[in-house]
Design a protein around this motif. Structure first.
Motif, mmCIF file in Angstrom:
data_model
loop_
_atom_site.group_PDB
_atom_site.id
_atom_site.type_symbol
_atom_site.label_atom_id
_atom_site.label_comp_id
_atom_site.label_asym_id
_atom_site.label_seq_id
_atom_site.Cartn_x
_atom_site.Cartn_y
_atom_site.Cartn_z
ATOM 1 N N ALA A 1 14.456 45.834 1.536
ATOM 2 C CA ALA A 1 15.318 44.709 1.181
ATOM 3 C C ALA A 1 14.845 43.999 -0.084
ATOM 4 N N LEU B 1 9.234 46.835 10.712
ATOM 5 C CA LEU B 1 9.478 45.575 10.004
ATOM 6 C C LEU B 1 9.046 45.683 8.552
ATOM 7 N N TRP C 1 6.425 37.947 9.148
ATOM 8 C CA TRP C 1 7.477 38.555 8.343
ATOM 9 C C TRP C 1 8.826 38.676 9.021
ATOM 10 N N THR C 2 8.912 38.443 10.327
ATOM 11 C CA THR C 2 10.229 38.405 10.968
ATOM 12 C C THR C 2 11.080 37.276 10.397
ATOM 13 N N GLU D 1 11.579 47.775 6.628
ATOM 14 C CA GLU D 1 12.837 47.033 6.467
ATOM 15 C C GLU D 1 12.722 45.984 5.362
ATOM 16 N N ARG D 2 11.642 45.181 5.401
ATOM 17 C CA ARG D 2 11.498 44.124 4.412
ATOM 18 C C ARG D 2 11.229 44.691 3.024
ATOM 19 N N ASP E 1 11.168 36.222 7.481
ATOM 20 C CA ASP E 1 11.544 36.506 6.099
ATOM 21 C C ASP E 1 12.972 37.013 5.996
ATOM 22 N N ARG E 2 13.505 37.535 7.084
ATOM 23 C CA ARG E 2 14.898 38.012 7.065
ATOM 24 C C ARG E 2 15.874 36.896 6.718
ATOM 25 N N ALA E 3 15.491 35.670 7.036
ATOM 26 C CA ALA E 3 16.379 34.531 6.774
ATOM 27 C C ALA E 3 16.035 33.815 5.471
#
Length: 282
Positions: free
Chosen positions: A262, A255, A207-208, A258-259, A210-212
């Protein structure tokens, strides 16, 4: 059980059952939102976007209905589904831990011990009780003896008409280790500590990136929730002082939060548009 490989914009080797995906969707975006019963078309659309074949999706809806998790009604030729009161209770029970900023933290030094035996006449419920114990944070020390960090509400584990009378067969204790007890060794007896760490690290690796990513908020949020529920099932919240350095639970929690923050607004908007479009087909 039919399972689905990741269908997100960032493929990864994580496998989820369709029912896990639906629990994530229903808990995150449907529970207590006031929606009318949702048509099978919407469920098939969502699961199809997640890589679940139509036959498997229909079978999952039918299975969840038989289990008493979904209520099915008909409107003309269209089947519609809503959460049953029991399913709503299950999702509400899980929600505080799902949303918690510290789901793996318990008061220092406190443990819950549980001893129970299942009568032969109720052996059919063994799997369900075991699933509830694992969700509540218990690990097995030996046959019939379970341990969990913190203070667990044991009565809640045996709630529900299908478990009537089983609570009387359980004995629970809140306790602290005797001085000199090798607590790390005990943890490794009751839980696969390496597997717990690997689950956190897999979540972080998945999932890191996924920020992009862009687009697909509804499917991404559904996948995110299913993965987070798996982390919560795997890690009962073992005491940090007895774990290896660099334990990743705080990073995975941050994480997830945060996701979720968002993705949730756009996912809710996408669902509303799906429901409006589906209503126009009546």
């Amino acid at each position: 059980m039919t399972a689905v490989q990741d269908a997100s914009p960032n493929p990864r080797p994580r496998v989820r059952a369709p029912q896990q995906l639906l629990f994530s969707f229903l808990g995150s975006l449907v529970l207590d939102r006031g929606y009318p019963p949702i048509s099978s078309r919407v469920f098939l659309h969502l699961l199809g976007d997640l890589g679940v074949a139509e036959a498997a999706a229909r079978a999952t809806l039918a299975r969840m209905t038989r289990k008493g998790l979904l209520a099915r009604t008909r409107e003309g030729r269209t089947a519609r589904f809503s959460l049953t009161p029991w399913a709503e209770d299950l999702l509400r029970e899980a929600k505080p831990r799902v949303d918690s900023p510290a789901p793996f933290t318990h008061p220092d030094g406190e443990w819950t011990l549980l001893s129970y035996s299942m009568p032969e006449s109720r052996r059919d419920l063994r799997h369900q009780i075991r699933a509830r114990l694992i969700w509540a944070g218990f690990g097995g020390l030996r046959d019939g003896l379970w341990i969990a960090p913190g203070r667990v509400d044991i009565a809640a584990i045996f709630q529900g008409p299908e478990f009537a009378g089983l609570a009387e067969l359980a004995d629970g204790f809140y306790s602290v280790p005797v001085e000199g007890t090798d607590v790390p060794r005990l943890l490794h007896r009751a839980w696969d500590v390496g597997a717990i760490r690997a689950e956190h690290e897999s979540f972080i690796a998945a999932w890191t990136p996924d920020r992009a990513a862009a687009g697909h908020p509804l499917t991404r949020l559904t996948l995110l929730g299913a993965d987070w529920l798996q982390v919560l099932r795997t890690d009962p919240g073992l005491p940090a002082e007895h774990l290896p350095d660099g334990w990743p639970s705080a990073e995975s929690t941050a994480l997830y939060r945060e996701r979720f923050a968002a993705l949730a607004p756009d996912a809710a908007g996408e669902l509303r548009r799906l429901l409006e479009a589906d209503a126009g087909r009546r």
